[in-house]
Scaffold this active site. Structure first.
Site, PDB file in Angstrom:
ATOM      1  N   LYS A 114       0.810  -1.219   0.000  1.00  0.00           N
ATOM      2  CA  LYS A 114       0.000   0.000   0.000  1.00  0.00           C
ATOM      3  C   LYS A 114       0.840   1.265   0.000  1.00  0.00           C
ATOM      4  CE  LYS A 114      -4.449  -1.583   1.694  1.00  0.00           C
ATOM      5  NZ  LYS A 114      -5.521  -1.425   2.657  1.00  0.00           N
ATOM      6  N   LYS A 197      -5.112 -10.271  -6.486  1.00  0.00           N
ATOM      7  CA  LYS A 197      -6.358 -10.603  -5.782  1.00  0.00           C
ATOM      8  C   LYS A 197      -7.493  -9.648  -6.194  1.00  0.00           C
ATOM      9  CE  LYS A 197      -5.919  -7.920  -1.649  1.00  0.00           C
ATOM     10  NZ  LYS A 197      -5.814  -7.683  -0.267  1.00  0.00           N
ATOM     11  N   LYS A 200     -11.025  -3.989  -3.824  1.00  0.00           N
ATOM     12  CA  LYS A 200     -11.785  -2.754  -4.095  1.00  0.00           C
ATOM     13  C   LYS A 200     -10.873  -1.641  -4.587  1.00  0.00           C
ATOM     14  CE  LYS A 200     -12.702  -3.135   0.813  1.00  0.00           C
ATOM     15  NZ  LYS A 200     -13.732  -3.544   1.693  1.00  0.00           N
TER      16      LYS A 200
HETATM   17  P1  TYM Z   1     -10.784  -5.892   3.990  1.00  0.00           P
HETATM   18  O1  TYM Z   1     -11.777  -4.834   4.268  1.00  0.00           O
HETATM   19  O2  TYM Z   1      -9.759  -5.628   2.922  1.00  0.00           O
HETATM   20  O3  TYM Z   1     -11.510  -7.247   3.598  1.00  0.00           O
HETATM   21  C1  TYM Z   1     -12.551  -7.813   4.407  1.00  0.00           C
HETATM   22  C2  TYM Z   1     -12.437  -9.336   4.385  1.00  0.00           C
HETATM   23  O4  TYM Z   1     -12.491  -9.821   3.036  1.00  0.00           O
HETATM   24  C3  TYM Z   1     -11.368 -10.668   2.783  1.00  0.00           C
HETATM   25  N1  TYM Z   1     -10.984 -10.508   1.362  1.00  0.00           N
HETATM   26  C4  TYM Z   1     -10.818 -11.533   0.517  1.00  0.00           C
HETATM   27  N2  TYM Z   1     -10.937 -12.850   0.671  1.00  0.00           N
HETATM   28  C5  TYM Z   1     -10.709 -13.641  -0.427  1.00  0.00           C
HETATM   29  N3  TYM Z   1     -10.356 -13.138  -1.658  1.00  0.00           N
HETATM   30  C6  TYM Z   1     -10.229 -11.796  -1.840  1.00  0.00           C
HETATM   31  N4  TYM Z   1      -9.909 -11.323  -3.037  1.00  0.00           N
HETATM   32  C7  TYM Z   1     -10.450 -10.933  -0.725  1.00  0.00           C
HETATM   33  N5  TYM Z   1     -10.415  -9.571  -0.573  1.00  0.00           N
HETATM   34  C8  TYM Z   1     -10.732  -9.331   0.725  1.00  0.00           C
HETATM   35  C9  TYM Z   1     -10.273 -10.155   3.716  1.00  0.00           C
HETATM   36  O5  TYM Z   1      -9.279 -11.128   3.946  1.00  0.00           O
HETATM   37  C10 TYM Z   1     -11.077  -9.810   4.950  1.00  0.00           C
HETATM   38  O6  TYM Z   1     -11.287 -10.977   5.732  1.00  0.00           O
HETATM   39  N6  TYM Z   1      -7.564  -5.325   7.788  1.00  0.00           N
HETATM   40  C11 TYM Z   1      -8.837  -5.918   7.392  1.00  0.00           C
HETATM   41  C12 TYM Z   1      -9.993  -5.461   8.257  1.00  0.00           C
HETATM   42  C13 TYM Z   1      -9.763  -5.683   9.701  1.00  0.00           C
HETATM   43  C14 TYM Z   1      -9.822  -6.930  10.398  1.00  0.00           C
HETATM   44  C15 TYM Z   1      -9.556  -6.605  11.759  1.00  0.00           C
HETATM   45  C16 TYM Z   1     -10.065  -8.258  10.011  1.00  0.00           C
HETATM   46  C17 TYM Z   1      -9.492  -4.717  10.608  1.00  0.00           C
HETATM   47  N7  TYM Z   1      -9.365  -5.267  11.849  1.00  0.00           N
HETATM   48  C18 TYM Z   1      -9.531  -7.602  12.736  1.00  0.00           C
HETATM   49  C19 TYM Z   1     -10.028  -9.240  10.996  1.00  0.00           C
HETATM   50  C20 TYM Z   1      -9.765  -8.905  12.342  1.00  0.00           C
HETATM   51  C21 TYM Z   1      -9.132  -5.500   5.968  1.00  0.00           C
HETATM   52  O7  TYM Z   1      -8.672  -4.489   5.484  1.00  0.00           O
HETATM   53  O8  TYM Z   1     -10.034  -6.314   5.331  1.00  0.00           O
END
Ligand code: TYM
Length: 336
Positions: A114, A197, A200
């Site tokens: 990032k 991957k 968004k």
């Molecule tokens: P975020 O918002 O990017 O994504 C939310 C969830 O979706 C999963 N994900 C995917 N899984 C499979 N294939 C993909 N292409 C894909 N894109 C996204 C992510 O793995 C996630 O589970 N840092 C985290 C948010 C967060 C969090 C936490 C998660 C903040 N605190 C504590 C777990 C525990 C994030 O940016 O996810």
């Protein structure tokens, strides 16, 4: 007594929910709310680590709340809230900053991705982000954290922080959380590039399927998804050097909740001309009802706000004693 299974996970309220989020994480959230005590949150504090539009963050948070409920999260079963309403997350992050090591954070691949070439210009929040993520789960003594594969490294860091904190303070303040990563949909890839991957932040909307896409848009995105000219093989091994084909088979399998081999049994020997329309139908069949519920819920901001407020109160009640334990373990005279 602590519950046997305490599930905690979050999602950033930036942009639309896409098929990667849904299949990689949310499907497990919906299942787990039947099995244990669950807390799910909109990670709005994480959202401010990258450039964003303040005027849009509150509405994006409400929209993502509507998307989660439309996907099957029941706010009466799971605790659903936005992170910034529960100050203990930010507070615990600071306490954990004394434990987390700069060397550990330097290894985080998401920061490298990032920040790109502009490492010096990245925010401190982007660098310290995984410590906040550790606070998110440690605050509730989470046992299980359902996420996609891309979050695995952050959760390993959360375990390292918990272990060092407990060791350094000679306490058992934190529980070590286990990442829960489903097999089939752990890493849904872009429709345009089988080695990136689905995300968004990808500038091309054709790379992902959004929850809010209508049936025609979904069919078009799948029709145009990158593939190869070969027919589908009989065994999964034969997909190893065909990342785009492998991804579409994984998506199909995750949508139908079957093993990828079951999809190959159906389509072996057939080309993408047969496979893609069937995949589009399966995607629409899953997403259309969700998108209908989403459209009905998103306008009712009062109802969404009430859900988030109630969720935040429940989360506060669960997190406060753990935060007090952390202050005490560190020897702080906080009066908590
Ligand atoms: P975020 O918002 O990017 O994504 C939310 C969830 O979706 C999963 N994900 C995917 N899984 C499979 N294939 C993909 N292409 C894909 N894109 C996204 C992510 O793995 C996630 O589970 N840092 C985290 C948010 C967060 C969090 C936490 C998660 C903040 N605190 C504590 C777990 C525990 C994030 O940016 O996810």
């Amino acid at each position: 007594m602590r519950p046997a299974m305490r599930v905690v996970s979050g999602i950033q309220p930036t942009g639309n929910l896409h098929l990667g989020n849904y299949l990689g994480a949310i499907v497990s959230w919906v299942k787990m709310q039947e099995e244990g005590e669950c807390l799910f949150f909109l990670a709005d504090l994480h959202a401010i680590s990258m450039p964003y539009e303040p005027a849009e963050l509150a509405s994006a948070t409400r929209e993502m709340t509507a998307a989660l409920i439309a996907s099957g999260i029941d706010p009466d079963k799971a605790v659903l809230f936005n992170q910034s309403r529960v100050p203990a997350h930010a507070e615990l992050q600071w306490l954990l900053c004394g434990t987390a090591r700069i060397g550990w954070l330097n290894r985080m691949t998401q920061f490298k991705d990032k920040s790109g070439k502009n490492r010096e210009g990245a925010s401190i929040a982007l660098f310290a982000y995984p410590v906040l993520q550790a606070a998110d789960v440690l605050l509730y003594r989470a046992t299980h954290v359902p996420v996609g594969e891309d979050q695995k490294q952050h959760l390993e860091l959360a375990r390292d922080i918990a272990e060092k904190f407990n060791f350094d303070t000679g306490t058992e303040t934190f529980t070590l959380p286990e990442p829960y990563i489903g097999e089939t949909a752990a890493r849904i890839m872009s429709l345009r590039n089988g080695s990136a991957k689905m995300s968004k932040s990808d500038p091309s909307d054709m790379s992902r399927i959004n929850l809010a896409d209508d049936a025609d848009t979904i069919a078009k995105k799948i029709r145009k998804a990158r593939t190869d000219p070969e027919p589908l093989p009989e065994s999964l091994d034969e997909l190893n050097d065909r990342p785009e084909a492998k991804n579409l088979v994984a998506i199909f399998a995750a949508l139908e909740q079957v093993a990828p081999q079951a999809i190959l049994d159906r389509f072996a020997g057939k080309g993408f001309g047969d496979f893609k329309p069937a995949l589009a139908d399966a995607t629409v069949a899953t997403l259309a009802p969700i998108s209908e519920r989403f459209n009905a819920l998103r306008e009712d901001t009062d109802a969404l706000d009430a859900i988030l407020e109630k969720g935040a109160e429940r989360a506060k009640a669960l997190g406060t004693p753990v935060l007090a334990d952390a202050y005490r373990a560190l020897g702080l005279l906080s009066g908590r």
